[in-house]
Design an enzyme around this catalytic site. Structure first.
Site, short mmCIF file in Angstrom:
data_model
loop_
_atom_site.label_atom_id
_atom_site.label_comp_id
_atom_site.label_asym_id
_atom_site.label_seq_id
_atom_site.Cartn_x
_atom_site.Cartn_y
_atom_site.Cartn_z
N GLU A 42 -2.41 5.84 -4.62
CA GLU A 42 -1.40 5.16 -3.80
C GLU A 42 -0.17 6.06 -3.65
OE1 GLU A 42 1.04 0.90 -3.95
OE2 GLU A 42 0.30 1.79 -5.80
N LYS A 108 -0.87 -2.75 2.90
CA LYS A 108 -0.91 -3.49 1.64
C LYS A 108 -0.35 -4.90 1.82
CE LYS A 108 0.62 -2.98 -3.20
NZ LYS A 108 1.44 -2.12 -4.10
N CYS A 142 -3.64 -1.14 -5.01
CA CYS A 142 -3.01 -1.45 -6.29
C CYS A 142 -2.93 -2.94 -6.64
CB CYS A 142 -1.62 -0.81 -6.33
SG CYS A 142 -0.98 -0.54 -8.01
#
Length: 260
Positions: A42, A108, A142
């Site tokens: 990331e 995300k 994540c």
């Protein structure tokens, strides 16, 4: 293609220094041949920084161009997240770039509240699956790992990809949930994390790994190890496993539409 070789690059990141990070990953990519997909952590060009206006680039910027160049040179897809600015909004965007230069992306959705990410980035609104060499990849970043409903396999993907800056104190959570996502979704899971200290003094242990559809770890990098690990994903083996143990047929029906 029924088999694809994936390489995970686990590395320290130079804080908010895109040039240094790109040079490091370029050297690693060039060392590994016979790979069809490289997965980077990331925010691989900056580290997990909340100084979003400083580090953000555009889709026409240096990092996206670099990914296209490297994908073409290596004849392999490259996947990793970058802070991207679009019309005044900044996203933690997971980019999937193929050798022909095609750029697909996922923004995300679950922003890390405990780090204040929601104050500096906009959440994504779409679940994204990309196709490459006969495989279907569901893209995640994540903190998304903690939310199984969003990652629920509706028989629309074969591989879950998680790129992360996941701190060492919670490494057992990372390891456990990667295996859980693989077992519950009957899919391969690829998890690539960084190592080293970031600009906020947080330490990262890595623990990057590839997990198969039964929860078995196929390949992993040791605690805080700087390096690259590769693994082969076999689509035929996945399909045969699901035919032999079709738990997905008994899954509860529901729709993600109301969640997005």
């Amino acid at each position: 293609m029924s088999v694809i070789r994936v390489a995970l690059i686990q590395s320290e990141l130079v804080w908010q220094n895109s040039a240094a990070n790109l040079q490091n990953f370029e050297q690693q990519i060039q060392k590994h041949k016979d790979v069809q997909l490289f997965v980077l952590p990331e925010m691989f060009n900056s580290g997990f920084s909340m100084d979003s206006t400083r580090i953000a680039e555009t889709m026409e910027g240096l990092t996206v161009q670099w990914m296209q160049q490297q994908a073409k040179r290596a004849d392999a897809a490259i996947c990793g997240s970058v802070a991207i600015s679009v019309e005044g909004q900044i996203f933690n965007r997971l980019l999937f770039v193929t050798p022909c230069g095609l750029v697909q992306f996922y923004d995300k959705r679950h922003l890390f509240r405990m780090g204040g990410e929601q104050q500096h980035y906009q959440p994504g609104s779409e679940r994204v699956i990309v196709s490459y060499l006969g495989f279907r990849f569901c893209l995640q970043v994540c903190y998304d790992l903690r939310f199984p409903v969003f990652a629920r396999n509706q028989q629309d993907y074969d591989v879950l990809i998680y790129v992360a800056n996941w701190p060492e104190p919670r490494r057992q959570v990372w390891r456990t949930l990667l295996q859980a996502r693989a077992m519950e979704n009957q899919a391969y899971v690829v998890g690539c994390n960084r190592i080293g200290l970031d600009g906020n003094g947080l330490n990262y242990s890595g623990d990057s790994m590839v997990v198969d559809y039964s929860g078995q770890i196929l390949a992993e990098l040791a605690f805080s190890q700087n390096g690259v690990v590769t693994a082969e994903l076999n689509l035929t083996a996945l399909q045969q496993f699901k035919q032999k143990f079709p738990a997905y047929l008994d899954a509860d029906a529901f729709s993600l539409t109301s969640l997005l």
